[in-house]
Design a protein around this motif. Structure first.
Motif, PDB file in Angstrom:
ATOM      1  N   ARG A   1       0.975 120.041 147.316  1.00  0.00           N
ATOM      2  CA  ARG A   1       0.120 119.126 146.552  1.00  0.00           C
ATOM      3  C   ARG A   1      -1.142 118.778 147.341  1.00  0.00           C
ATOM      4  O   ARG A   1      -2.244 118.701 146.763  1.00  0.00           O
ATOM      5  N   ALA A   2      -1.018 118.579 148.631  1.00  0.00           N
ATOM      6  CA  ALA A   2      -2.189 118.299 149.454  1.00  0.00           C
ATOM      7  C   ALA A   2      -3.170 119.467 149.421  1.00  0.00           C
ATOM      8  O   ALA A   2      -4.395 119.278 149.337  1.00  0.00           O
ATOM      9  N   GLU A   3      -2.636 120.674 149.454  1.00  0.00           N
ATOM     10  CA  GLU A   3      -3.496 121.864 149.404  1.00  0.00           C
ATOM     11  C   GLU A   3      -4.171 122.001 148.043  1.00  0.00           C
ATOM     12  O   GLU A   3      -5.348 122.393 147.967  1.00  0.00           O
ATOM     13  N   ILE A   4      -3.460 121.661 146.971  1.00  0.00           N
ATOM     14  CA  ILE A   4      -4.052 121.700 145.632  1.00  0.00           C
ATOM     15  C   ILE A   4      -5.199 120.692 145.537  1.00  0.00           C
ATOM     16  O   ILE A   4      -6.279 121.002 145.012  1.00  0.00           O
TER      17      ILE A   4
ATOM     18  N   ARG B   1      -5.952 104.819 156.453  1.00  0.00           N
ATOM     19  CA  ARG B   1      -6.933 105.582 155.670  1.00  0.00           C
ATOM     20  C   ARG B   1      -6.955 107.062 156.089  1.00  0.00           C
ATOM     21  O   ARG B   1      -8.001 107.624 156.418  1.00  0.00           O
ATOM     22  N   TRP B   2      -5.802 107.693 156.030  1.00  0.00           N
ATOM     23  CA  TRP B   2      -5.717 109.101 156.401  1.00  0.00           C
ATOM     24  C   TRP B   2      -6.447 109.983 155.388  1.00  0.00           C
ATOM     25  O   TRP B   2      -6.369 109.759 154.174  1.00  0.00           O
ATOM     26  N   SER B   3      -7.127 110.991 155.878  1.00  0.00           N
ATOM     27  CA  SER B   3      -7.747 111.983 155.009  1.00  0.00           C
ATOM     28  C   SER B   3      -6.679 112.963 154.526  1.00  0.00           C
ATOM     29  O   SER B   3      -5.581 113.038 155.097  1.00  0.00           O
ATOM     30  N   LEU B   4      -7.012 113.744 153.513  1.00  0.00           N
ATOM     31  CA  LEU B   4      -6.081 114.769 153.051  1.00  0.00           C
ATOM     32  C   LEU B   4      -5.783 115.775 154.148  1.00  0.00           C
ATOM     33  O   LEU B   4      -4.654 116.270 154.270  1.00  0.00           O
ATOM     34  N   GLU B   5      -6.777 116.085 154.961  1.00  0.00           N
ATOM     35  CA  GLU B   5      -6.561 117.025 156.069  1.00  0.00           C
ATOM     36  C   GLU B   5      -5.566 116.454 157.067  1.00  0.00           C
ATOM     37  O   GLU B   5      -4.673 117.174 157.552  1.00  0.00           O
ATOM     38  N   GLN B   6      -5.687 115.164 157.379  1.00  0.00           N
ATOM     39  CA  GLN B   6      -4.743 114.541 158.305  1.00  0.00           C
ATOM     40  C   GLN B   6      -3.329 114.506 157.728  1.00  0.00           C
ATOM     41  O   GLN B   6      -2.359 114.749 158.451  1.00  0.00           O
TER      42      GLN B   6
ATOM     43  N   VAL C   1       4.091 110.337 151.850  1.00  0.00           N
ATOM     44  CA  VAL C   1       4.014 110.178 150.398  1.00  0.00           C
ATOM     45  C   VAL C   1       3.097 109.015 150.039  1.00  0.00           C
ATOM     46  O   VAL C   1       2.238 109.120 149.140  1.00  0.00           O
ATOM     47  N   LEU C   2       3.247 107.904 150.739  1.00  0.00           N
ATOM     48  CA  LEU C   2       2.388 106.749 150.474  1.00  0.00           C
ATOM     49  C   LEU C   2       0.924 107.077 150.773  1.00  0.00           C
ATOM     50  O   LEU C   2       0.020 106.658 150.034  1.00  0.00           O
ATOM     51  N   ALA C   3       0.691 107.839 151.823  1.00  0.00           N
ATOM     52  CA  ALA C   3      -0.677 108.231 152.156  1.00  0.00           C
ATOM     53  C   ALA C   3      -1.266 109.126 151.074  1.00  0.00           C
ATOM     54  O   ALA C   3      -2.448 109.002 150.712  1.00  0.00           O
ATOM     55  N   MET C   4      -0.452 110.039 150.534  1.00  0.00           N
ATOM     56  CA  MET C   4      -0.910 110.886 149.438  1.00  0.00           C
ATOM     57  C   MET C   4      -1.271 110.039 148.211  1.00  0.00           C
ATOM     58  O   MET C   4      -2.220 110.345 147.477  1.00  0.00           O
ATOM     59  N   GLY C   5      -0.524 108.979 148.011  1.00  0.00           N
ATOM     60  CA  GLY C   5      -0.800 108.102 146.879  1.00  0.00           C
ATOM     61  C   GLY C   5      -2.157 107.445 146.945  1.00  0.00           C
ATOM     62  O   GLY C   5      -2.703 107.034 145.908  1.00  0.00           O
ATOM     63  N   GLU C   6      -2.715 107.335 148.124  1.00  0.00           N
ATOM     64  CA  GLU C   6      -4.066 106.772 148.268  1.00  0.00           C
ATOM     65  C   GLU C   6      -5.130 107.747 147.771  1.00  0.00           C
ATOM     66  O   GLU C   6      -6.262 107.349 147.498  1.00  0.00           O
ATOM     67  N   HIS C   7      -4.778 109.023 147.650  1.00  0.00           N
ATOM     68  CA  HIS C   7      -5.714 110.042 147.169  1.00  0.00           C
ATOM     69  C   HIS C   7      -5.401 110.507 145.753  1.00  0.00           C
ATOM     70  O   HIS C   7      -6.257 111.135 145.118  1.00  0.00           O
ATOM     71  N   ASP C   8      -4.204 110.247 145.273  1.00  0.00           N
ATOM     72  CA  ASP C   8      -3.724 110.763 143.989  1.00  0.00           C
ATOM     73  C   ASP C   8      -3.004 109.627 143.270  1.00  0.00           C
ATOM     74  O   ASP C   8      -1.871 109.275 143.620  1.00  0.00           O
ATOM     75  N   ALA C   9      -3.654 109.060 142.262  1.00  0.00           N
ATOM     76  CA  ALA C   9      -3.128 107.858 141.614  1.00  0.00           C
ATOM     77  C   ALA C   9      -1.776 108.076 140.944  1.00  0.00           C
ATOM     78  O   ALA C   9      -1.010 107.127 140.768  1.00  0.00           O
ATOM     79  N   ASP C  10      -1.465 109.319 140.565  1.00  0.00           N
ATOM     80  CA  ASP C  10      -0.196 109.595 139.888  1.00  0.00           C
ATOM     81  C   ASP C  10       0.929 109.959 140.854  1.00  0.00           C
ATOM     82  O   ASP C  10       2.072 110.118 140.419  1.00  0.00           O
ATOM     83  N   TYR C  11       0.625 110.105 142.130  1.00  0.00           N
ATOM     84  CA  TYR C  11       1.585 110.720 143.044  1.00  0.00           C
ATOM     85  C   TYR C  11       2.810 109.840 143.326  1.00  0.00           C
ATOM     86  O   TYR C  11       3.942 110.317 143.306  1.00  0.00           O
ATOM     87  N   VAL C  12       2.603 108.575 143.614  1.00  0.00           N
ATOM     88  CA  VAL C  12       3.721 107.681 143.943  1.00  0.00           C
ATOM     89  C   VAL C  12       4.205 107.024 142.656  1.00  0.00           C
ATOM     90  O   VAL C  12       3.600 106.092 142.150  1.00  0.00           O
TER      91      VAL C  12
ATOM     92  N   ALA D   1      -0.126 116.453 159.322  1.00  0.00           N
ATOM     93  CA  ALA D   1       1.082 115.695 159.666  1.00  0.00           C
ATOM     94  C   ALA D   1       2.296 116.261 158.935  1.00  0.00           C
ATOM     95  O   ALA D   1       3.411 116.305 159.490  1.00  0.00           O
ATOM     96  N   ALA D   2       2.095 116.714 157.699  1.00  0.00           N
ATOM     97  CA  ALA D   2       3.204 117.307 156.942  1.00  0.00           C
ATOM     98  C   ALA D   2       3.624 118.644 157.543  1.00  0.00           C
ATOM     99  O   ALA D   2       4.817 118.981 157.556  1.00  0.00           O
ATOM    100  N   LEU D   3       2.667 119.415 158.059  1.00  0.00           N
ATOM    101  CA  LEU D   3       3.012 120.660 158.746  1.00  0.00           C
ATOM    102  C   LEU D   3       3.831 120.369 160.004  1.00  0.00           C
ATOM    103  O   LEU D   3       4.792 121.090 160.316  1.00  0.00           O
TER     104      LEU D   3
END
Length: 401
Positions: free
Chosen positions: A85-88, A40-45, A12-23, A49-51
């Motif tokens: 959300r990562a896929e979107i 600095r994980w990419s969205l693909e990473q 979740v914290l990693a997603m927040g680095e790509h999506d300002a509203d996520y966390v 990891a979520a899979l």
């Protein structure tokens, strides 16, 4: 589950680095956020990891204790929302209903124009006149605007009565508190930023006139027994008492939001059933705002009728985000069927742009939470509060309602 929960928090914290509203909130170990930012994980990473986490969670046997079983379901469903959300964000296109199901574990009902026309007919009868109905509603409501110079006094009074009512029925964590700020330039009318340690920052947007009903709505929804209490109880009962770290982070685009928004909206009715609310406001809020309390009953008759048009917002969002409406057409729909003045309708379109299918969480969430609580309360007020408090302290999902 503890290892899976820690991995979920980091994702979740990693997603927040790509999506300002996520966390929306995080009060777990600061080192975890520092480590995530350094990685600095990419969205693909993150997606991969979520899979892997999905497989890990699928391999966990269902616990015998009911609340532990709910925890497992919660982790699985929250992780599914994170995957979606990562896929979107990586470009996957979902319809409005597909997105709401993937993120919020629910799909809102569909209503046609005839449904809202019937609702508007009852409002038309209450506010007779020759102008378009939306203009009549707006003119009526503008007689109940809280003067800007009295906003803080009215909100302070509303917070006091909401807290007193909530504390009379629920045990609040020690030293819980929140601060109110007045802001501008937002797509929302109010927001609770939970800080951890049983503290919140509540922001109220003053871009548009604020009507008297919004004082209790915001005080309850954002504060008592809404978001502030919900987050404080989760911190007390699940994070501190049980050590469940996944509740130290709040992923906004997830099933948790339907519970959060639905309980915050329904909490207004729990704290102040209709007639009690009118009587309280006549005595405690209308005088502070300098408004005529003798008109409170009429105001709330109209307010309650207009509130029933809430699903018109879902329809506008669905048709707009699915490409069937332009922004102007969606705003016109909101003016015609949700009876919003044009400026407020345009503000709502900005909300659609930013938060998309999140809009279902307010009305569908309220209906689901209300049905869940009322079916277990059997009309008893004390039992209603008890069931409501239990829901706020649990990891229950929308599909579990």
């Amino acid at each position: 589950m503890n290892a899976a929960a820690e991995q979920y928090v980091r994702l979740v914290l990693a997603m927040g680095e790509h999506d300002a509203d996520y966390v929306d909130a995080y009060y777990g170990p600061a080192a975890w956020r520092d480590e995530v930012r350094a990685a600095r994980w990419s969205l693909e990473q993150i997606h991969d990891a979520a899979l892997a986490l999905r497989d890990q969670l699928a391999g966990i046997d269902r616990p015998e204790e009911a609340i532990e079983s709910l925890r497992l379901d919660y982790l699985r469903r929250q992780n599914e929302a994170l995957i979606a959300r990562a896929e979107i964000l990586r470009g996957r296109k979902l319809s409005f209903d597909e997105e709401s199901k993937a993120l919020y574990d629910a799909v809102a009902p569909t209503h046609g124009e005839d449904y809202f026309q019937a609702l508007n007919a009852s409002i038309d009868a209450e506010l007779a006149g020759h102008q378009p109905l939306a203009e009549r509603v707006e003119a009526f409501r503008r007689e109940f605007v809280i003067p800007r110079g009295k906003l803080d006094a009215v909100f302070s009074a509303a917070i006091d009565v909401c807290r007193a009512r909530t504390a009379g029925h629920m045990t609040l964590p020690p030293r819980e508190s929140f601060t109110v700020e007045y802001v501008n330039g937002k797509s929302w009318s109010g927001y609770n930023w939970y800080q951890g340690g049983f503290r919140s920052l509540i922001q109220v947007n003053t871009d548009l006139p604020i009507f008297i009903d919004r004082a209790i709505d915001l005080a309850c929804h954002e504060g008592y027994p809404g978001h502030h209490v919900y987050n404080a109880l989760l911190e007390q009962t699940l994070v501190r008492d049980r050590g469940w770290v996944e509740f130290s982070v709040y992923a906004l685009f997830s099933a948790q939001s339907l519970i959060a928004e639905g309980s915050a909206n329904y909490g207004i009715e729990v704290a102040f059933p209709a007639q009690e609310r009118v009587a309280m406001e006549k005595e405690s809020l209308f005088p502070v705002a300098g408004l005529d309390g003798s008109r409170a009953e009429h105001y709330y008759r109209v307010h309650d009728l207009v509130s029933r048009t809430g699903y018109a917002g879902n329809e506008a969002a669905r048709r707009y985000l699915d490409g069937h409406f332009t922004a102007d057409e969606a705003a016109e729909w909101l003016t015609t069927y949700a009876l919003m003045e044009p400026a407020r309708a345009r503000q709502r379109i900005k909300f659609f742009d930013q938060y998309r299918s999140y809009v279902i969480n307010y009305n569908l969430g309220k209906d689901l939470v209300r049905n869940y609580v009322e079916s277990r309360a059997d009309g008893d007020s004390d039992r209603r509060w008890q069931v409501f408090a239990e829901l706020l302290s649990s990891p229950r999902l929308p599909s579990g309602l």
